[in-house]
Design an enzyme around this catalytic site. Structure first.
Site, PDB file in Angstrom:
ATOM      1  CG  HIS A 169      11.452  86.899  32.891  1.00 11.17           C
ATOM      2  ND1 HIS A 169      11.135  85.753  33.559  1.00 11.17           N
ATOM      3  CD2 HIS A 169      11.016  86.723  31.630  1.00 11.17           C
ATOM      4  CE1 HIS A 169      10.548  84.910  32.727  1.00 11.17           C
ATOM      5  NE2 HIS A 169      10.453  85.480  31.549  1.00 11.17           N
ATOM      6  CG  HIS A 185      13.409  81.413  25.193  1.00 16.95           C
ATOM      7  ND1 HIS A 185      13.566  82.707  25.646  1.00 16.95           N
ATOM      8  CD2 HIS A 185      12.540  80.823  26.061  1.00 16.95           C
ATOM      9  CE1 HIS A 185      12.831  82.889  26.725  1.00 16.95           C
ATOM     10  NE2 HIS A 185      12.183  81.764  26.991  1.00 16.95           N
ATOM     11  CG  HIS A 226       9.181  79.440  26.923  1.00 20.73           C
ATOM     12  ND1 HIS A 226      10.092  79.231  27.926  1.00 20.73           N
ATOM     13  CD2 HIS A 226       8.650  78.215  26.615  1.00 20.73           C
ATOM     14  CE1 HIS A 226      10.127  77.932  28.213  1.00 20.73           C
ATOM     15  NE2 HIS A 226       9.266  77.294  27.434  1.00 20.73           N
ATOM     16  CG  HIS A 273      14.586  78.718  29.784  1.00 19.05           C
ATOM     17  ND1 HIS A 273      14.252  78.867  31.108  1.00 19.05           N
ATOM     18  CD2 HIS A 273      13.478  79.097  29.100  1.00 19.05           C
ATOM     19  CE1 HIS A 273      13.008  79.290  31.208  1.00 19.05           C
ATOM     20  NE2 HIS A 273      12.511  79.433  30.014  1.00 19.05           N
ATOM     21  CG  ASP A 325      13.010  83.344  30.388  1.00 16.74           C
ATOM     22  OD1 ASP A 325      13.232  84.543  30.172  1.00 16.74           O
ATOM     23  OD2 ASP A 325      11.866  82.872  30.337  1.00 16.74           O
ATOM     24  CG  ASP A 373       7.299  84.738  28.416  1.00 21.39           C
ATOM     25  OD1 ASP A 373       7.486  83.635  27.859  1.00 21.39           O
ATOM     26  OD2 ASP A 373       7.943  85.098  29.425  1.00 21.39           O
ATOM     27  CG  HIS A 374      11.015  85.517  26.080  1.00 27.52           C
ATOM     28  ND1 HIS A 374      12.029  86.258  26.622  1.00 27.52           N
ATOM     29  CD2 HIS A 374      10.399  84.913  27.134  1.00 27.52           C
ATOM     30  CE1 HIS A 374      12.044  86.089  27.941  1.00 27.52           C
ATOM     31  NE2 HIS A 374      11.063  85.283  28.275  1.00 27.52           N
TER      32      HIS A 374
END
Lengths: 304, 304
Positions: free
Chosen positions: A271, A63, A65, A143, A213, A67-68
């Site tokens: 995570h 996805h 976000h 999410h 997530d 941090d991914h």
């Protein structure tokens, strides 16, 4: 047995602290390297753990976000600078292409290799890669923004010889390979050697599921049923379950409940929220429900 | 004396290797923190070196090659998650805004603090921040894409007392502060104390120049004239001068020639190519032309 292992490059949630990094994992399937998520710093982590990034053939982004996926432009650019020539397949949410194109445009980057983009569907389960040896499928997670999980499943594993029966029937060595492939054989004297009698079915294909997530929801349980290794996010301890729901994340206890419900063999937590310097309480909480839990640790390989 | 120092967070060129990171620096001016460039991994480097990112008030981005800005979205998002409330000023090429907006849109991020974007002009010298204590200006560098250098210049430094003369004239202590500000004073007996006689001019304001990435060109010499500390990229050794020109970079010898030509007091090298594991030859080559050269090292503060 074919190698099937995952290397954790990052186990932190959105705010990386204590030397932990955002989400990223290398899957080694029979020496083919696949990258799952690509948080900021992934290319430095690959260098640290001795993985040549040009060996990666497929990248899967769950996805959008940061941090991914924020390590992606750097990783793709560096492979260009290092002279990569082989194709690279990238799977991720459709807008990822627009984000990459805009950044490549303003840095005046024209990749020297083929980057083949495959948009994922966040609403339905889908097989996105179907090789005889490996099948990859996506499934919707729950999410705050569109997010998919990934399941990696080995192809049918070859039959093995029934050694006792092979000896009893005194099968000529020349026939063994064919028998393992399921072919019946006849020798010069007309004696028939039957594959069904002389072999045992191959081991059950192994599988790995990546769930990050998401809030815990049985909507994705079927997609990850019976996996050998389940990586499931566990951002919080269960005393913060309200905060977990509010931010569309999972607690350690819930991750364990998922593992139990889907009959996973082993659970890998990750995570982690920046509020936990010490991760032992997350492990303890999960083990109370699902004993075969392990903490994902950066730089460590986990067999599937 | 007011603190004026730079901390190197990354000294690598585009392909980060050997534990080195892409370009990023923290400037501490009188406990105000400014960030210069923000390569991938900057937020992790800040954590490593104990810098609270919420203390950063201004960020300056030289150009849109990934190794100079890919850490920005992660850093801005993390500050949001950590609850930053104070304004943050961002200076950089105009398209940077579009890149950030697109990524924030797809991650559904609405920053809780004010991010105030100031586009830089890559074609002309300009003062972009003008405080009594600190002036920041940009100047065009000569790179493959639009790129600016930055000059950070202290305001006029206060006069100091001429201690010998103060004692000789027996100046009342109550007048000293006013005299330092240039105000003449008269006591009850009508004796005049003249600031011009009793003070010495303040030290010359200090300045720092950041030049990365660029080919050597006298086009920017005037803008960095007489700086105390010059950070100049030195991607290659001089035996690769052709490659340097082709890729719009500088060699160590050329960086030294720049430092000499502009009468810099000290030269700091950086933006090292991945081909150099050992950096000593870069230092040696520069020192042969400009002896007061230092290698930038990650985690190290350099006084200006």
């Amino acid at each position: 047995m074919v190698r099937f292992e995952v290397l954790i490059l990052g186990n932190s949630s959105a705010t990386p602290m204590y030397g932990r990094h955002p989400t990223s994992q290398i899957l080694n399937f029979n020496e083919q390297l696949l990258l799952i998520d690509c948080g900021e710093g992934t290319q430095m982590q690959l260098f640290r753990y001795g993985i040549r990034s040009t060996r990666i053939s497929h990248i899967f982004i769950s996805h959008l976000h940061g941090d991914h996926y924020l390590g992606l432009v750097g990783l793709l650019s560096s492979q260009h600078l290092m002279g990569r020539q082989s194709d690279l397949h990238l799977y991720g949410p459709a807008p990822l292409k627009e984000i990459l194109d805009l950044q490549f445009k303003h840095s005046d980057t024209r990749l020297r290799y083929n980057l083949i983009f495959h948009p994922t569907n966040p609403n339905e389960r889908a097989v996105i890669l179907d090789l005889p040896s490996l099948k990859v499928s996506t499934f919707p997670l729950q999410h705050r923004i569109a997010c998919t999980g990934f399941r990696f499943e080995e192809g049918v594993r070859p039959a093995t010889l029934n050694v006792e029966e092979v000896e009893r029937q005194k099968v000529p060595t020349a026939f063994l390979k064919l028998l393992k492939r399921g072919v019946d054989c006849v020798d010069k004297k007309g004696i028939v050697y039957k594959a069904a009698e002389l072999t045992l079915p191959g081991d059950k294909p192994r599988s790995y599921a990546f769930c990050s997530d998401t809030i815990m929801s049985d909507a994705y349980f079927e997609a990850i049923q019976d996996v050998n290794l389940l990586y499931h996010e566990s951002t919080f301890l269960h005393d913060m379950v309200d905060r977990a729901k509010e931010t569309f994340h999972t607690t350690s206890r819930e991750a364990a409940e998922v593992a139990k419900a889907v009959n996973a063999k082993q659970l890998l937590l990750g995570h982690y929220s920046a509020r936990y310097r010490d991760l032992q309480p997350l492990l303890d909480e999960s083990r109370a429900v699902f004993p075969n839990t392990t903490l994902s640790e950066e730089g460590k390989w986990f067999a599937i």
